[in-house]
Design a protein around this motif. Structure first.
Motif, PDB file in Angstrom:
ATOM      1  N   UNK A 285     -66.294  36.961  37.127  1.00  0.00           N
ATOM      2  CA  UNK A 285     -65.559  36.845  37.213  1.00  0.00           C
ATOM      3  C   UNK A 285     -66.145  37.371  37.557  1.00  0.00           C
ATOM      4  N   UNK A 286     -66.150  35.936  40.090  1.00  0.00           N
ATOM      5  CA  UNK A 286     -67.294  35.763  38.994  1.00  0.00           C
ATOM      6  C   UNK A 286     -67.157  35.210  40.816  1.00  0.00           C
TER       7      UNK A 286
ATOM      8  N   UNK B  95     -64.689  40.420  56.117  1.00  0.00           N
ATOM      9  CA  UNK B  95     -65.958  40.420  56.825  1.00  0.00           C
ATOM     10  C   UNK B  95     -67.133  39.864  56.061  1.00  0.00           C
ATOM     11  N   UNK B  96     -66.911  39.366  54.846  1.00  0.00           N
ATOM     12  CA  UNK B  96     -68.009  38.831  54.039  1.00  0.00           C
ATOM     13  C   UNK B  96     -67.553  37.537  53.360  1.00  0.00           C
ATOM     14  N   UNK B  97     -68.468  36.598  53.134  1.00  0.00           N
ATOM     15  CA  UNK B  97     -68.101  35.404  52.366  1.00  0.00           C
ATOM     16  C   UNK B  97     -67.647  35.784  50.960  1.00  0.00           C
ATOM     17  N   UNK B  98     -66.688  35.041  50.452  1.00  0.00           N
ATOM     18  CA  UNK B  98     -66.186  35.298  49.102  1.00  0.00           C
ATOM     19  C   UNK B  98     -67.319  35.317  48.089  1.00  0.00           C
ATOM     20  N   UNK B  99     -68.298  34.445  48.252  1.00  0.00           N
ATOM     21  CA  UNK B  99     -69.414  34.383  47.310  1.00  0.00           C
ATOM     22  C   UNK B  99     -70.156  35.706  47.231  1.00  0.00           C
ATOM     23  N   UNK B 100     -70.343  36.385  48.354  1.00  0.00           N
ATOM     24  CA  UNK B 100     -71.044  37.666  48.335  1.00  0.00           C
ATOM     25  C   UNK B 100     -70.268  38.705  47.536  1.00  0.00           C
ATOM     26  N   UNK B 101     -68.956  38.735  47.744  1.00  0.00           N
ATOM     27  CA  UNK B 101     -68.114  39.624  46.932  1.00  0.00           C
ATOM     28  C   UNK B 101     -68.277  39.304  45.450  1.00  0.00           C
ATOM     29  N   UNK B 102     -68.242  38.013  45.127  1.00  0.00           N
ATOM     30  CA  UNK B 102     -68.266  37.591  43.728  1.00  0.00           C
ATOM     31  C   UNK B 102     -69.599  37.935  43.066  1.00  0.00           C
ATOM     32  N   UNK B 103     -70.702  37.722  43.770  1.00  0.00           N
ATOM     33  CA  UNK B 103     -72.008  38.028  43.190  1.00  0.00           C
ATOM     34  C   UNK B 103     -72.172  39.523  42.959  1.00  0.00           C
ATOM     35  N   UNK B 104     -71.727  40.339  43.895  1.00  0.00           N
ATOM     36  CA  UNK B 104     -71.766  41.786  43.686  1.00  0.00           C
ATOM     37  C   UNK B 104     -70.930  42.180  42.464  1.00  0.00           C
ATOM     38  N   UNK B 105     -69.777  41.574  42.362  1.00  0.00           N
ATOM     39  CA  UNK B 105     -68.852  41.864  41.262  1.00  0.00           C
ATOM     40  C   UNK B 105     -69.490  41.515  39.919  1.00  0.00           C
ATOM     41  N   UNK B 106     -70.082  40.322  39.825  1.00  0.00           N
ATOM     42  CA  UNK B 106     -70.688  39.882  38.569  1.00  0.00           C
ATOM     43  C   UNK B 106     -71.924  40.705  38.231  1.00  0.00           C
TER      44      UNK B 106
END
Length: 253
Positions: free
Chosen positions: A252-253, A41-52
């Motif tokens: 990572x990222x 339900x979310x763009x991969x980039x949003x997941x990645x930015x939260x993760x980083x």
């Protein structure tokens, strides 16, 4: 094995290489840039930015190519979890050329460079600490996989020195260590890259460095997936978070 933002990446710059064509998953995504692929339900980039952000990255420098306008439009006006600088290539430059292009924007030493289609959960605080302890110019985060033929094998000596990169090869079957798509580069490595011209960070730069320049950190138990094929993109839904806050570690990222 979890790490908080306070003791993970320690506020360093992270370059996310997100300028690739994504030809292997175009049949699934169409004209959507790979870094905006929808996952849970979310763009991969949003997941990645939260993760980083949860890992303690200080700033993300997005190196963009194809689809740069779509990525910028997605970011525009959003409440981002950390500072993001989006830089578009003037033309396709390859991974090495893309890093050279954003290099004047980078601050601090070291910086981390990661692939924009890779999700990694490993102990990044230990990765950074081991990089500094090793005294090497480059450290690669290496992950163990059951089948190396898709990725190419990284051969690592007992002291952690990377001794060889074996290219992707359908005959190179079996388990082994691979480049997990994240690297720490200290200033000597960045200066050397800036003076060179090869387009590929992997083949033209890393694989050509003199012996002793690269430390291979074995990320035992790391979770790793890249979203570069329709199959791995579908599998990513089982790995990435389902809620609005990305996982804070095992990292990572």
């Amino acid at each position: 094995m979890t790490e908080s933002g306070d003791n993970g990446l320690g506020g360093i710059d992270v370059v996310v290489l997100a300028g690739g064509l994504g030809t292997r998953i175009r049949s699934v995504l169409g004209d959507i840039p790979k870094v905006l692929a929808p996952i849970n339900g979310r763009p991969f980039l949003d997941h990645l930015l939260d993760h980083l952000a949860a890992l303690g990255a200080g700033r993300v420098v997005l190196s963009l190519g194809v689809g740069a306008d779509q990525v910028r439009a997605h970011l525009d006006g959003r409440d981002l979890p950390l500072q993001v600088l989006a830089v578009a290539e003037p033309a396709p430059l390859g991974t090495g050329g893309a890093l050279r292009h954003v290099m004047p924007r980078l601050v601090g030493d070291p910086v981390m460079v990661m692939n924009g289609d890779t999700w990694l959960e490993a102990d990044f605080a230990q990765f950074l600490a081991e990089h500094r302890r090793s005294g090497r110019a480059v450290s690669l985060l290496c992950v163990a996989v059951a089948e190396v033929s898709r990725y190419g094998r990284v051969e690592i000596a007992a002291d952690g020195q990377v001794t060889r990169f074996a290219e992707k090869d359908p005959t190179l079957a079996g388990p082994g260590w691979i480049n997990g798509g994240a690297a720490l580069l200290s200033r000597p490595a960045l200066d050397r890259l800036a003076a060179e011209t090869g387009p590929s960070l992997e083949r033209d730069f890393l694989a050509q460095l003199p012996p002793g320049w690269i430390f291979g950190w074995r990320a035992e138990g790391a979770a790793f997936i890249d979203i570069g094929t329709p199959e791995s993109l579908a599998e990513a839904g089982n790995v990435l978070p389902h809620d609005a806050i990305a996982a804070k570690g095992k990292t990572p990222g």
